[in-house]
Design an enzyme around this catalytic site. Sequence first.
Site, short mmCIF file in Angstrom:
data_model
loop_
_atom_site.label_atom_id
_atom_site.label_comp_id
_atom_site.label_asym_id
_atom_site.label_seq_id
_atom_site.Cartn_x
_atom_site.Cartn_y
_atom_site.Cartn_z
N SER A 324 6.33 -8.76 -10.45
CA SER A 324 6.80 -7.37 -10.59
C SER A 324 7.99 -7.30 -11.52
O SER A 324 8.09 -6.42 -12.38
CB SER A 324 7.21 -6.82 -9.22
OG SER A 324 6.09 -6.66 -8.41
N ARG A 328 8.60 -5.56 -15.49
CA ARG A 328 9.67 -4.59 -15.75
C ARG A 328 10.62 -5.08 -16.84
O ARG A 328 11.12 -4.29 -17.65
CB ARG A 328 10.42 -4.29 -14.45
CG ARG A 328 9.57 -3.43 -13.50
CD ARG A 328 9.91 -3.69 -12.06
NE ARG A 328 9.29 -2.73 -11.14
CZ ARG A 328 8.08 -2.88 -10.60
NH1 ARG A 328 7.32 -3.91 -10.92
NH2 ARG A 328 7.61 -1.97 -9.75
N ASP A 617 1.85 -7.02 -0.31
CA ASP A 617 1.03 -8.05 -0.95
C ASP A 617 0.92 -9.31 -0.11
O ASP A 617 0.12 -10.20 -0.42
CB ASP A 617 1.62 -8.42 -2.32
CG ASP A 617 1.48 -7.28 -3.32
OD1 ASP A 617 0.74 -6.32 -3.01
OD2 ASP A 617 2.10 -7.34 -4.38
N ARG A 648 -8.82 -5.57 0.60
CA ARG A 648 -8.28 -6.77 1.24
C ARG A 648 -8.51 -6.80 2.75
O ARG A 648 -8.54 -7.88 3.35
CB ARG A 648 -6.79 -6.94 0.91
CG ARG A 648 -6.59 -7.39 -0.53
CD ARG A 648 -5.13 -7.62 -0.91
NE ARG A 648 -5.07 -8.13 -2.28
CZ ARG A 648 -3.98 -8.13 -3.04
NH1 ARG A 648 -2.84 -7.65 -2.58
NH2 ARG A 648 -4.03 -8.62 -4.27
O1 LIG Z 1 5.42 -2.22 -8.39
C1 LIG Z 1 4.89 -3.35 -8.29
O2 LIG Z 1 5.22 -4.31 -9.04
C2 LIG Z 1 3.88 -3.55 -7.24
C3 LIG Z 1 3.75 -2.64 -6.25
C4 LIG Z 1 2.77 -2.75 -5.16
O3 LIG Z 1 1.70 -1.86 -5.39
P1 LIG Z 1 1.76 -0.29 -4.96
O4 LIG Z 1 2.80 0.35 -5.76
O5 LIG Z 1 0.38 0.23 -5.28
O6 LIG Z 1 2.05 -0.27 -3.51
C5 LIG Z 1 2.21 -4.13 -5.07
O7 LIG Z 1 1.09 -4.14 -4.23
C6 LIG Z 1 1.85 -4.68 -6.43
O8 LIG Z 1 1.37 -5.99 -6.32
C7 LIG Z 1 3.05 -4.75 -7.31
C1 LIG Z 2 -1.83 -5.72 -5.97
C2 LIG Z 2 -1.37 -6.63 -6.82
O1 LIG Z 2 -1.14 -6.44 -8.16
P1 LIG Z 2 -1.51 -5.18 -9.08
O2 LIG Z 2 -1.48 -3.96 -8.21
O3 LIG Z 2 -0.49 -5.18 -10.16
O4 LIG Z 2 -2.87 -5.46 -9.64
C3 LIG Z 2 -1.02 -7.98 -6.33
O5 LIG Z 2 -0.47 -8.75 -7.14
O6 LIG Z 2 -1.29 -8.32 -5.17
#
Ligand SMILES: O=C(O)C1=C[C@@H](OP(=O)(O)O)[C@@H](O)[C@H](O)C1
Ligand SMILES: C=C(OP(=O)(O)O)C(=O)O
Length: 739
Positions: A324, A328, A617, A648
């Site tokens: 993440s 960014r 996650d 999932r």
């Molecule tokens: O902002 C991010 O980097 C993320 C936010 C989450 O998703 P959501 O924003 O859909 O909850 C997470 O599940 C994803 O792996 C990464």
């Molecule tokens: C949900 C995930 O990633 P993204 O939403 O960026 O595909 C993850 O890494 O588990």
Amino acid sequence: MSFSVNRVLVIGLGLIGGSLAKALKNKRFGYIQAYDRDSEELQQGVDLGVIDEACSSLEDGVKTADIIVLAVPVKATEAVLKAIQPHLRENTIITDVGSTKGNVISAAKSVFGQVPPTFIPGHPIAGSEKSGVAAADEQLFYKHKVIITPLESSDPIATQTVARMWQFTGAEVLQMGVSRHDEVLAATSHLPHILAFSLVDTLAKEQDSTEIFRYAAGGFRDFTRIAASDPTMWHDVCLANKAEILNQIDNFSQGLAQLREAIENENTPAMLGVFTRAKAAREHFSKMLSGTAYSQKHHTGRVTFHVRSGGIVNGHIRVPGDKSISHRAVMLGAIADGVTHINGFLESEDSLATVQAFRDMGVVIEGPHVGRVKIYGVGLHGLCAPPGPLYVGNSATSMRLLCGLLAAQSFDSCLVGDASLSKRPMDRIAIPLRNMGAEIVTSEGGVPPINIKGKRRLSAINYEMPLASAQVKSGLLLAALYAKGESVIVEPAVTRDHTERMMAQFGITLQQTGSRIQVQPPQRLLNRQIDIPADISSAAFFILAGVITPDSDITIERVGVNPSRAGILEILSLMGADISLENPTELCGEPVADIRVRYAPLQGITIPEHLVSISMDEFPAIFIAAASASGKTKIHGIGELRYKESDRIEAMMEGLQRMGIEISVDNDNVEITGGRFSGGRIQSYEDHRIAMAFAIAGTQASSEVVIEACNQIATSFPEFLEVAQKAGLRIHKEETNVS
Ligand SMILES: O=C(O)C1=C[C@@H](OP(=O)(O)O)[C@@H](O)[C@H](O)C1
Ligand SMILES: C=C(OP(=O)(O)O)C(=O)O
């Protein structure tokens, strides 16, 4: 019309004609005859076993042929068509191998009045600088592309028959329009040949050419290999595709002139821009077309894991940088002023997709090289229109965050993803962006591709998010940087706040009170040095391994433990896990610590709902922990898990049941009764986190666990297997090629 294929007549028994004849003969496609003006070549064809029969006259061959393949220079097409016309039967299929198609169509029109429905132009994208039937190679087309360019008036069965003929040689057959073919080939084949001829000719004219050629190293040899190709053929190609080739030469000359100017003025960003973009394009554009990968570590074959139980989990390990935060850092670095240096960048498919998207928008990015990335920021308004759709692979984070940024740009854009991402919901970000004045069109069902119109003036948003999503929040925060006025975003539950922390690093002032975030559009973003901690979502699998493996004692170093992300630590601790944080520190506004895990038995719990959005996650790993605990674990409000790379909840339920664990699911509520894992075959549904969670579960199973489709692990954690083996786990990879 009906067609039978017994006799194939190849006219022109050179390298291409001979190779096709030889491949078809060996694969028993039919009886292979050939005609060539050069009777010696023909005889050689028979002697070498390339053809079944040499025709003594064109008439003899044409009268009995079911398929005629014109393998003559493109310029000779019209003359040959004229010569065969009087002897043709009505349902004889004609095709050719010419590298231009527009002129072949014109030749057919001029001879027949209109293009016969049985005339299906073709072009094998294969060749060699060798020529003549002696060089015929039955493997020449194997795994190469052959483009056929049927017209609307073409007979579909004739088209199919020509395609089938090429498939017999092992080629991959594609269809394309005639003019598109000529345009694409001018760029990808004709221009490079012309450049190679011209370069060698120019250098050969130099006075000290002998010296130059003597010292010419690999680069020169690679680049100019094709200058040894047949001059007459290339003369003909240049005339046959003149207009498109001239376009491409102009295009190239313009690019070369810009590079010349950059070198003359010692303009480093411009030079590096060309070199890094070209390198990235060379290595990565093919991904979209051929399914190959951004990362060298990504396997293109089918990866299966075999897990044996036992093993120990001990020592100190490191996992790669946070996914993440990596996304960014690239996004904000790209729109900052000046150069941003990143350390600890995650070199995975998802984060590399974000890098590629910005390269496509004209940002010069060096690296990644062992986690280091250098971004030459273009400023808030410096992004350029990409040359085509931005492809972000499997990564919803890239797509949803980019939606926000692209909605505010001065150019139109289109976002596309792979098969999994193409099913994931995008309205959640498109709807609030539309409220800000953006023009965004998702595809039917609210999924990608997404088309975004440029030149929209965005207004600030005051938005109570109906859904807890860091991706949506972040997409809106990025759009808010360009909006008129102050935006206010209110979250229904805590989600990862990396965007807010990273924006602060780049000098953006945000006000945060509880779940409310306020942001004013800044004048500019400052360039930065960004150090990225290790990813807690990747660490989670080794925390899990430590938690469920008797006698374990493992430390995962310098992991990000941001409280809006670290729910898993709290959940496992509530279950009785022995987890401690050591050496706490901070990296670029993110709390970091070494996570030490020692084995302790787990008990089932009801997971408090406020921990769900901060461990989203990690649920695949948490499900495995619950299955290893004594008693029942109840989890509520995890419906969002259904919209990840796979559903999932379903994927975990299926896998756990396969492994003999009791699990019941009611919408977004799950109850798992701890037990003993049995072995079995698990389907990961091409979801990286499902694959990794079951790999860890397998280490505690009563017999071997096989996990299918583990390729996508490379989206977040390409080194997973190496790290697991280093930690003491017995996981092995089997890789099979898929053609
Ligand atoms: O902002 C991010 O980097 C993320 C936010 C989450 O998703 P959501 O924003 O859909 O909850 C997470 O599940 C994803 O792996 C990464
Ligand atoms: C949900 C995930 O990633 P993204 O939403 O960026 O595909 C993850 O890494 O588990």
